[in-house]
Write a protein that holds these residues in place. Sequence first.
Motif, PDB file in Angstrom:
ATOM      1  N   ARG A  86       0.841  -1.198   0.000  1.00 17.91           N
ATOM      2  CA  ARG A  86       0.000   0.000   0.000  1.00 17.91           C
ATOM      3  C   ARG A  86       0.879   1.252   0.000  1.00 17.91           C
ATOM      4  O   ARG A  86       0.655   2.177  -0.782  1.00 17.91           O
ATOM      5  N   GLU A  87       1.912   1.272   0.861  1.00 17.96           N
ATOM      6  CA  GLU A  87       2.818   2.424   0.904  1.00 17.96           C
ATOM      7  C   GLU A  87       3.537   2.606  -0.433  1.00 17.96           C
ATOM      8  O   GLU A  87       3.714   3.740  -0.893  1.00 17.96           O
ATOM      9  N   GLU A  90       1.012   4.047  -2.944  1.00 16.79           N
ATOM     10  CA  GLU A  90       0.537   5.391  -2.627  1.00 16.79           C
ATOM     11  C   GLU A  90       1.650   6.431  -2.536  1.00 16.79           C
ATOM     12  O   GLU A  90       1.396   7.621  -2.729  1.00 16.79           O
ATOM     13  N   GLN A  91       2.879   5.999  -2.235  1.00 21.68           N
ATOM     14  CA  GLN A  91       3.952   6.960  -2.021  1.00 21.68           C
ATOM     15  C   GLN A  91       5.100   6.817  -3.021  1.00 21.68           C
ATOM     16  O   GLN A  91       5.475   7.788  -3.679  1.00 21.68           O
TER      17      GLN A  91
END
Length: 118
Positions: A86-87, A90-91
């Motif tokens: 997820r990180e 998203e990043q």
Amino acid sequence: MTFNGDKAIYIQMADRLCDEIISGKYQDDARIPSVREYAVLLQVNTNTAMKAYDQLARDEIIYNRRGLGYFVQPGAKERIMSTRRREFMEQTLPELFRNMRLLDIDIKDVQEAWKRIC
């Protein structure tokens, strides 16, 4: 272990232990090094190691059996990977795409590099 200035040392220690769980060094319900053992191994203060273990316990990655030590929480590997994916999505990926646009790097260039490296 060489620490960098980007993150607090205890977070880098927690990340390293998570890496070890993901790599299979520690399985579900396996005992991990004691706080003191890990502090000595990484040459840090015991309080710093304790802070890393507390964070991992709060994140439900490890748990404490009083008098026996710390163990890997069942399902920890999947939780770590889910969080890191997820990180990444998203990043890391948006920043990578921004740099690709700025540098005029095509996805095909990335695919070719991927093939060479992997």
